[in-house]
Design a protein around this motif. Sequence first.
Motif, PDB file in Angstrom:
ATOM      1  N   GLY B  93     -18.585 -12.666 -21.242  1.00 56.97           N
ATOM      2  CA  GLY B  93     -19.003 -11.539 -20.396  1.00 56.97           C
ATOM      3  C   GLY B  93     -20.024 -11.976 -19.364  1.00 56.97           C
ATOM      4  O   GLY B  93     -19.862 -11.728 -18.157  1.00 56.97           O
ATOM      5  N   LEU B  97     -19.157 -12.273 -15.184  1.00 55.81           N
ATOM      6  CA  LEU B  97     -19.928 -11.448 -14.251  1.00 55.81           C
ATOM      7  C   LEU B  97     -20.788 -12.300 -13.325  1.00 55.81           C
ATOM      8  O   LEU B  97     -20.833 -12.065 -12.116  1.00 55.81           O
ATOM      9  N   SER B  98     -21.465 -13.323 -13.889  1.00 54.69           N
ATOM     10  CA  SER B  98     -22.361 -14.074 -13.006  1.00 54.69           C
ATOM     11  C   SER B  98     -21.566 -14.989 -12.072  1.00 54.69           C
ATOM     12  O   SER B  98     -22.023 -15.279 -10.968  1.00 54.69           O
ATOM     13  N   LEU B 101     -20.297 -12.506  -9.244  1.00 57.90           N
ATOM     14  CA  LEU B 101     -21.426 -12.116  -8.408  1.00 57.90           C
ATOM     15  C   LEU B 101     -21.997 -13.316  -7.650  1.00 57.90           C
ATOM     16  O   LEU B 101     -22.297 -13.236  -6.449  1.00 57.90           O
ATOM     17  N   GLY B 174     -26.071  -7.966 -19.373  1.00 60.18           N
ATOM     18  CA  GLY B 174     -26.682  -7.596 -18.093  1.00 60.18           C
ATOM     19  C   GLY B 174     -27.969  -8.369 -17.835  1.00 60.18           C
ATOM     20  O   GLY B 174     -28.189  -8.876 -16.731  1.00 60.18           O
ATOM     21  N   VAL B 177     -27.069 -11.875 -16.883  1.00 63.23           N
ATOM     22  CA  VAL B 177     -26.560 -11.940 -15.511  1.00 63.23           C
ATOM     23  C   VAL B 177     -27.735 -11.869 -14.540  1.00 63.23           C
ATOM     24  O   VAL B 177     -27.805 -12.618 -13.566  1.00 63.23           O
ATOM     25  N   THR B 181     -27.671 -15.416 -12.380  1.00 57.81           N
ATOM     26  CA  THR B 181     -26.818 -15.339 -11.194  1.00 57.81           C
ATOM     27  C   THR B 181     -27.357 -16.192 -10.032  1.00 57.81           C
ATOM     28  O   THR B 181     -26.581 -16.849  -9.338  1.00 57.81           O
TER      29      THR B 181
END
Lengths: 276, 303
Positions: B93, B97-98, B101, B174, B177, B181
């Motif tokens: 996950g 996401l990272s 992004l 979250g 991330v 990121t």
Amino acid sequence: MRRDSLFPGARFVGYAVVVVCCALTVIPLLYMVSLSLQSDAEVFAGNPVLWPAHLRVDNFAVLFSRVPFGRFFVNSLVMAGLVTVAHLVLDPIAGYAFAKFSFPFRRTLFVVVLSTLMIPFFVRMIPVYVVFSQLGWLNTYQGLVVPFLCDAYGIFLMRQFLSALPDELIDAGRADGAGELRIFLRIVLPQAKPALAVLALFTFVFQWNNFLWPLLATTTTDMRTMPVGLTLFNQEYFTQWNLTAAGSVVLFVPTAVLFFFTQRYLVRGVALTGLK
Amino acid sequence: MVATLDRRAPAPVRTRRRSPMRRRQARTAFAFLAPALVFFALLFFYPLANEFVTSLFAGARADEFVGLGNYTRAFGDAQIRHAFAVTLQYGLGALVLSIVLGLVLAVILNQNLRGRAVFRGILLVPYLTSVAIVGLLWRNILDPQVGVLNRVLAAAGLPQQQWLTDHPLATLIGITVWQQTGYVTVLFLAGLQGIPHLYYEAAAVDGASVWRRFRHVTLPLLAPTTLFVSIIGVISSLQEFALPYLVTGGGPAGATDLFVFRVYQTSFAFRDFGYASALSYLLLIVILVLSVVQLKVGQRHAT
């Protein structure tokens, strides 16, 4: 001549995305600063505020008086400082040997050194903890520092950098009759300053922030480092969030200042080595 | 990356008889290498071996030989299987996401945006922030009583959330991330800058749209970077300890029981060092497989 955007206004949207992401990155850290300046009432009221009514700079004084946070600061400084010094000695000297000398098993030994990159810390932590506790090294500086004295990243970085150094420079030193150690210290090391700066920066920041090992290797208040000391404000029934945040600020500011002045190197270092 | 290492070093010339000069060189080299080699032997390879031996024992003092018993126990242990599944979900996950992004941000930043260095610097700050700060700060922000996030959401007319009880794993993802990121962005930026501008110009001459240029020039040429980021990212996520330790305590009901946190609990809380060692070894094997994949694929790209 060529259309550079996906759709009209894409450039503006791109700009907006970056600005929003930067804001989301910074705001929690700014809130940490706010929290560090809030009064106990503001923190515990169950009615959180974005910014305190009065800036309670006092929190920082309380931080250093109620908890030996000054001691944590010194411990962090000693740990990160000693590890950095060790890296600055051991990494270049090993990297130099791999870069400029021919000797039996050179390739094999280099692979052996690199293979340590695949041994994560969690595999080492239990055996090292057990041995150190038998040696009586828990709650000592050597216990904090010794597991990190040098690493393959640093040796690799120095080897790459020193490989580009002209051999004539070293041969000239030998022709002058200088000893090998002297050649290394007087001729090789001064040429390696940019690489040494990157190495020092990463090593220091990494150890300054290190959490897991100091958590295991120290149990007395006297020997805690800052990242571990921060967790001590978590008491049984409540957490003193303003003091936790004040401690976080004290831990964060040196890295931020260091980062501000050396951003160029750091970014290059990250891009070059993928340092973790 | 590792595959390209030995290129610049001169190949040692093979001579039948070692000259005194060469012998002296070898002696010097070994003297220079000795401290590092002794260090690796004592603090990497000895623990590695010791950990394996310990994994064959059980009991509070790890003195009762059980062979591979700890390993079979681990495979049958529902809690461990759960922890491993949770860790994989967390790692994948956070990674996906990272990467998405980070790639978007890198592509935008690569267009000579004004203030690019400043933005890049800002994005990288959380990566250089101690996990202790990150964990405690987010625990405060997300706290149901004293946390500010829900209050901000309420002020904006958005529904409040019980972050750490209703969506604990997603929340940890979250936070991760948020922290990594910027790092991923910097790696992608370096990869983008390695793509020769010529390719884009050729594609533009052929009339390729911006999207097609991205799809058929940028993405394929960025594949080595993406692979590198993925493997590094997964390997580091599999080792995450501080977030469950500081933010959720592994809960609620084991929802954020990441593997290394479980190893920590097993060894330092329950004092079951033999079992904890076996668990470490199992995770090590997973990480080694990933590292070998990275080496092999990296080699193919290097040649």
